[in-house]
Design an enzyme around this catalytic site. Structure first.
Site, PDB file in Angstrom:
ATOM      1  CB  CYS A  53       1.985  -3.618  -6.475  1.00 36.61           C
ATOM      2  SG  CYS A  53       3.567  -2.832  -6.079  1.00 36.61           S
TER       3      CYS A  53
ATOM      4  CB  CYS B 159       3.074  -8.736  -2.039  1.00 37.24           C
ATOM      5  SG  CYS B 159       2.338  -7.355  -1.125  1.00 37.24           S
TER       6      CYS B 159
ATOM      7  CB  CYS C  91       3.797   0.251  -0.501  1.00 30.88           C
ATOM      8  SG  CYS C  91       3.034  -1.328  -0.022  1.00 30.88           S
TER       9      CYS C  91
ATOM     10  CG  ASP D 230      -0.275 -11.898  19.808  1.00 31.21           C
ATOM     11  OD1 ASP D 230       0.290 -12.719  19.063  1.00 31.21           O
ATOM     12  OD2 ASP D 230      -0.677 -10.783  19.420  1.00 31.21           O
TER      13      ASP D 230
ATOM     14  CB  CYS E 226       2.872 -14.746  14.255  1.00 32.64           C
ATOM     15  SG  CYS E 226       4.398 -14.646  15.192  1.00 32.64           S
TER      16      CYS E 226
END
Length: 444
Positions: free
Chosen positions: A71, A80, A156, A373, A401
């Site tokens: 990218c 990122c 992106c 979750d 997460c």
């Protein structure tokens, strides 16, 4: 300009290389573990701190896992952090992060290796674009690292191509109406941000503004949605000061209030505010393993905690007599009920409530499997203690997460009699430092 030779020892959650010298911790952009660099060391981030920024002047050695970022915005964009590292090295880094979190809990079980099979590069099926005023026009993009400064981005590489083409047309439309982006300092401007979702097969767009849209602008937006085959076009008004991303209640401009998304062989109605995992490939891997762990018992009850729009509830429904999903977001529960009807399941029910108010009432039911979750904050102490009170043989598939939540919640569950059988990291966001962790537990 004085430089110092440094050896990078590790990498942090911002993707910065870390090196140590003379009692100082040096933060280095674009540096990978094991690399030796010539760097200029800046002043400490704060008075008295031993943490300092560093700038790489040259590389003396480079990692064999270094890759050329695909990218062009990688160095500036905050989306990122690890494109300059091979996926294999990224996975090893994430595995080590999980191991370190487990070690802090005095858990010696090693997590499984990551699944290294090739997946499509395009894997992020949800995006949020922000806007700024520059050169007399509105421009769209992402925030730079560690800031709310916007970098203009036309594409992106991890997102579906229609995101880019729609956003280009949308920005041109805003400029044709001479609109202004919201300014966090002056609190002026109409356009805050845009969220896009691709559900394969359907598409959703949500535009966040500070005021109601004119009829002419609404008509133009509808034409744009039709051009880009968007099935659900919504907008919401968020006139609060500050940088809250979205508001609460959206208005349908075109199509349905929801889009349909395909996941694990089922169709789901997904409204703008409902939670749905971003990466369908990693999600399939995660959900398949979690549901498989729960097994099958056609005479028992299964629970899906923090169930969202009912994705895992419906996957469990084929294997249990009854499934109960619990979710605090009422809009998501409404969608979950629709999804049960859409997929023709009559053995699933949903409760719209805070988990802490419900879980204790389910302890004496014939529960044999639980999937959870939760959001980044994790289940929390009260809910973990409630799970500890479940009797008999029960299986638990718990998704984290956040490793901070893992370090807090797992010790509570282990003290309550749960035993860990397997731990698996899942790469939900390739090229970022984020990792999802699936922990499979059971108690007797």
């Amino acid at each position: 300009m004085d430089t110092k030779i440094l050896t990078v020892s590790s990498i942090n959650d911002k993707g910065e290389g870390l090196a140590f010298t003379e009692g100082k911790e040096i933060f280095l952009d674009n540096a990978l573990p094991g690399e030796k660099v010539n760097a200029v060391i800046g002043d400490p981030f704060a008075a008295g701190s031993k943490r300092c920024p560093g700038k790489v002047v040259s590389f003396l050695t480079q990692s064999e896992d270094r890759r050329e970022p695909f990218c062009p915005y990688f160095k500036d964009c905050g989306g990122c952090q690890l494109q300059h590292w091979s996926l294999k090295a990224q996975h090893q880094y994430k595995k080590e992060q999980i191991k370190a979190a487990l070690k802090s809990c005095k858990i010696t079980l090693d997590p499984e290796d990551f699944a290294d099979e090739d997946r499509p590069q395009i894997c992020r099926y949800k995006t949020i674009r922000y806007f700024k005023n520059a050169d007399g026009k509105i421009k769209a993009g992402f925030y730079k690292k560690r800031s709310h400064d916007l970098i203009e981005v036309d594409k992106c590489a991890l997102e579906p191509e229609w995101f880019c083409s729609f956003l280009q047309d949308l920005t041109e439309l805003f400029n044709s109406f001479s609109l202004k982006a919201y300014d966090e300092i002056t609190h002026n401007g109409l356009i805050r941000n845009v969220m896009l979702r691709d559900g394969k097969p359907q598409r959703l767009a949500l535009i966040c503004t500070t005021d109601l849209l004119s009829e002419d602008l609404q008509k133009s937006l509808i034409k744009l949605a039709q051009k880009h085959q968007i099935n659900s076009l919504n907008y919401l008004v968020n006139d609060a000061k500050g940088n809250r991303i979205l508001g609460d209640k959206s208005i349908v401009l075109f199509g349905n209030e929801y889009m349909q998304a395909e996941l694990c062989g089922h169709l789901f109605n997904v409204r703008p505010h409902a939670f749905l995992q971003v990466n369908p490939y990693a999600t399939f891997e995660l959900y398949k393993k979690a549901v498989a762990w729960c097994g099958e018992n056609k005479s028992a009850l299964a629970l899906d905690l923090c169930c969202g729009v009912g994705t895992m509830s419906l996957l469990l429904a084929a294997h249990f007599k009854k499934v109960i999903g619990v979710e605090i977001v009422e809009e998501a529960v409404a969608a979950a009920k629709e999804n049960a009807r859409l997929n023709k399941y009559d053995n699933v029910s949903f409760i719209a409530s805070d988990l802490k108010k419900v879980l204790s009432s389910l302890i004496n039911e014939n529960v044999k499997a639980v999937i959870a979750d939760p959001a980044r904050a994790g289940l929390g102490e009260a809910n973990c203690r409630a799970l500890n009170r479940f009797k008999g043989e029960v299986k638990l598939a718990l998704i984290f997460c956040s490793l901070t939540a893992l370090k807090r919640d797992l010790p509570i569950l282990l003290k309550g009699g749960w035993k860990i059988h397997q731990i698996q990291g899942v790469d939900m966001f390739p090229h970022s430092t984020h990792v999802e962790t699936l922990v499979l537990l059971a108690k007797k």
